[in-house]
Design a protein around this motif. Structure first.
Motif, PDB file in Angstrom:
ATOM      1  N   LEU A 286       0.899  -1.199  -0.047  1.00  0.00           N
ATOM      2  CA  LEU A 286      -0.001  -0.098   0.236  1.00  0.00           C
ATOM      3  C   LEU A 286       0.931   1.159   0.046  1.00  0.00           C
ATOM      4  O   LEU A 286       0.467   2.149  -0.617  1.00  0.00           O
ATOM      5  CB  LEU A 286      -0.993   0.104   1.460  1.00  0.00           C
ATOM      6  CG  LEU A 286      -2.064  -0.884   0.980  1.00  0.00           C
ATOM      7  CD1 LEU A 286      -2.932  -1.171   2.645  1.00  0.00           C
ATOM      8  CD2 LEU A 286      -3.005  -0.525  -0.002  1.00  0.00           C
ATOM      9  N   LEU A 287       2.021   1.202   0.609  1.00  0.00           N
ATOM     10  CA  LEU A 287       2.861   2.340   0.914  1.00  0.00           C
ATOM     11  C   LEU A 287       4.147   2.567  -0.108  1.00  0.00           C
ATOM     12  O   LEU A 287       4.732   3.331  -0.048  1.00  0.00           O
ATOM     13  CB  LEU A 287       3.337   2.421   2.269  1.00  0.00           C
ATOM     14  CG  LEU A 287       2.295   2.563   3.512  1.00  0.00           C
ATOM     15  CD1 LEU A 287       2.787   2.440   4.833  1.00  0.00           C
ATOM     16  CD2 LEU A 287       1.615   3.893   3.400  1.00  0.00           C
ATOM     17  N   HIS A 288       4.005   1.665  -1.090  1.00  0.00           N
ATOM     18  CA  HIS A 288       5.297   1.558  -1.865  1.00  0.00           C
ATOM     19  C   HIS A 288       5.637   2.796  -2.729  1.00  0.00           C
ATOM     20  O   HIS A 288       7.033   3.090  -3.056  1.00  0.00           O
ATOM     21  CB  HIS A 288       5.302   0.132  -2.675  1.00  0.00           C
ATOM     22  CG  HIS A 288       4.581   0.497  -4.179  1.00  0.00           C
ATOM     23  ND1 HIS A 288       3.129   0.230  -4.061  1.00  0.00           N
ATOM     24  CD2 HIS A 288       5.101   0.850  -5.329  1.00  0.00           C
ATOM     25  CE1 HIS A 288       2.860   0.445  -5.263  1.00  0.00           C
ATOM     26  NE2 HIS A 288       3.937   0.688  -5.997  1.00  0.00           N
ATOM     27  N   ASP A 289       4.568   3.470  -3.152  1.00  0.00           N
ATOM     28  CA  ASP A 289       4.914   4.729  -3.927  1.00  0.00           C
ATOM     29  C   ASP A 289       4.749   6.016  -2.962  1.00  0.00           C
ATOM     30  O   ASP A 289       4.734   6.970  -3.499  1.00  0.00           O
ATOM     31  CB  ASP A 289       3.940   4.788  -5.174  1.00  0.00           C
ATOM     32  CG  ASP A 289       4.411   3.860  -6.288  1.00  0.00           C
ATOM     33  OD1 ASP A 289       5.788   3.734  -6.483  1.00  0.00           O
ATOM     34  OD2 ASP A 289       3.560   3.699  -7.012  1.00  0.00           O
ATOM     35  N   ALA A 290       4.754   5.709  -1.744  1.00  0.00           N
ATOM     36  CA  ALA A 290       4.394   7.132  -0.791  1.00  0.00           C
ATOM     37  C   ALA A 290       5.428   8.085  -0.931  1.00  0.00           C
ATOM     38  O   ALA A 290       5.154   9.093  -0.597  1.00  0.00           O
ATOM     39  CB  ALA A 290       3.867   6.550   0.463  1.00  0.00           C
ATOM     40  N   ASP A 291       6.650   7.467  -1.266  1.00  0.00           N
ATOM     41  CA  ASP A 291       7.806   8.463  -1.416  1.00  0.00           C
ATOM     42  C   ASP A 291       8.470   8.282  -2.630  1.00  0.00           C
ATOM     43  O   ASP A 291       9.572   8.721  -2.802  1.00  0.00           O
ATOM     44  CB  ASP A 291       8.719   8.101  -0.117  1.00  0.00           C
ATOM     45  CG  ASP A 291       8.256   8.279   1.075  1.00  0.00           C
ATOM     46  OD1 ASP A 291       8.280   9.602   1.456  1.00  0.00           O
ATOM     47  OD2 ASP A 291       7.867   7.168   1.860  1.00  0.00           O
ATOM     48  N   ASP A 292       7.561   8.188  -3.681  1.00  0.00           N
ATOM     49  CA  ASP A 292       8.129   7.981  -5.234  1.00  0.00           C
ATOM     50  C   ASP A 292       8.667   9.325  -5.480  1.00  0.00           C
ATOM     51  O   ASP A 292       8.215  10.391  -5.320  1.00  0.00           O
ATOM     52  CB  ASP A 292       7.021   7.663  -5.993  1.00  0.00           C
ATOM     53  CG  ASP A 292       7.483   7.272  -7.396  1.00  0.00           C
ATOM     54  OD1 ASP A 292       8.123   8.151  -8.156  1.00  0.00           O
ATOM     55  OD2 ASP A 292       7.259   6.242  -7.983  1.00  0.00           O
TER      56      ASP A 292
END
Ligand code: NI
Length: 191
Positions: A56-62
């Motif tokens: 769920l958080l894998h792109d939260a700091d893309d």
């Protein structure tokens, strides 16, 4: 596992990605979560909480979307929901093993990282992958030909880069669909 935590992560990404469309939005993260859950169902030795939250958080700091350092957004969410210490580090480690460009040719060192990387790659191929490629191309002023080039540079290579057996199975039909699509595209354009 705490269902409330997963629901909170879903709400968090809905809010975080508001205003983004196409390739990197909350819907992408939700599909990656779904793929990760499918794969995790076939891997008995994985920590499902780490898999779900990392997906769920894998792109939260893309870096294409957010100007954050050291997984600030993901860590902020986790810590504010009481996920700290070793579990937090394992989730962040899984998240950081997902990126295609950062990890070309390198396998994640944990099963959770492998699952989330596979889940993200599955969302880049098949019918969804085709849709995302043209959406991204349109956003960046690319011609259709340039987007078609992206299939050969990246998308058609992904099937053979899957880590887990379940993801390999899931990738097969998605890959075959892209090959059919390209055949039809070139038949119609006469290229
Ligand atoms: Ni992603």
């Amino acid at each position: 596992m705490e269902n409330g935590l997963i629901e909170a992560a879903k709400s968090y990404i809905e809010e975080l990605f508001k205003g983004n469309s196409g390739g990197h939005d909350a819907a992408h993260s939700l599909r990656v979560f779904r793929n990760a859950a499918l794969i995790a169902g076939s891997e008995k030795d994985c920590d499902i909480t780490v898999v779900y939250l990392a997906a769920l958080l894998h792109d939260a700091d893309d870096h294409k979307l957010f100007n954050t350092e050291n997984n600030e957004n993901a860590r902020g969410f986790l810590e504010s929901h009481g996920v700290c210490g070793e579990t937090e580090e394992r989730i962040v480690n899984a998240i950081n093993s997902v990126s295609f460009s950062k990890n070309r040719g390198r396998k994640p060192d944990t099963i959770e990282g492998m699952i989330v990387q596979d889940a993200d790659r599955l969302d880049a191929i098949g019918a969804v992958g085709i849709a995302r490629t043209f959406a991204y191309g349109g956003e960046h002023g690319r011609s259709l030909e340039a987007s078609i080039g992206h299939f050969y540079e990246k998308l058609l290579l992904l099937k053979d880069e899957m880590n887990t057996d379940r993801a390999k199975e899931l990738a097969d039909s998605r890959h075959a669909f892209m090959v059919d699509y390209l055949k039809e595209y070139f038949a119609e354009t006469g290229e």
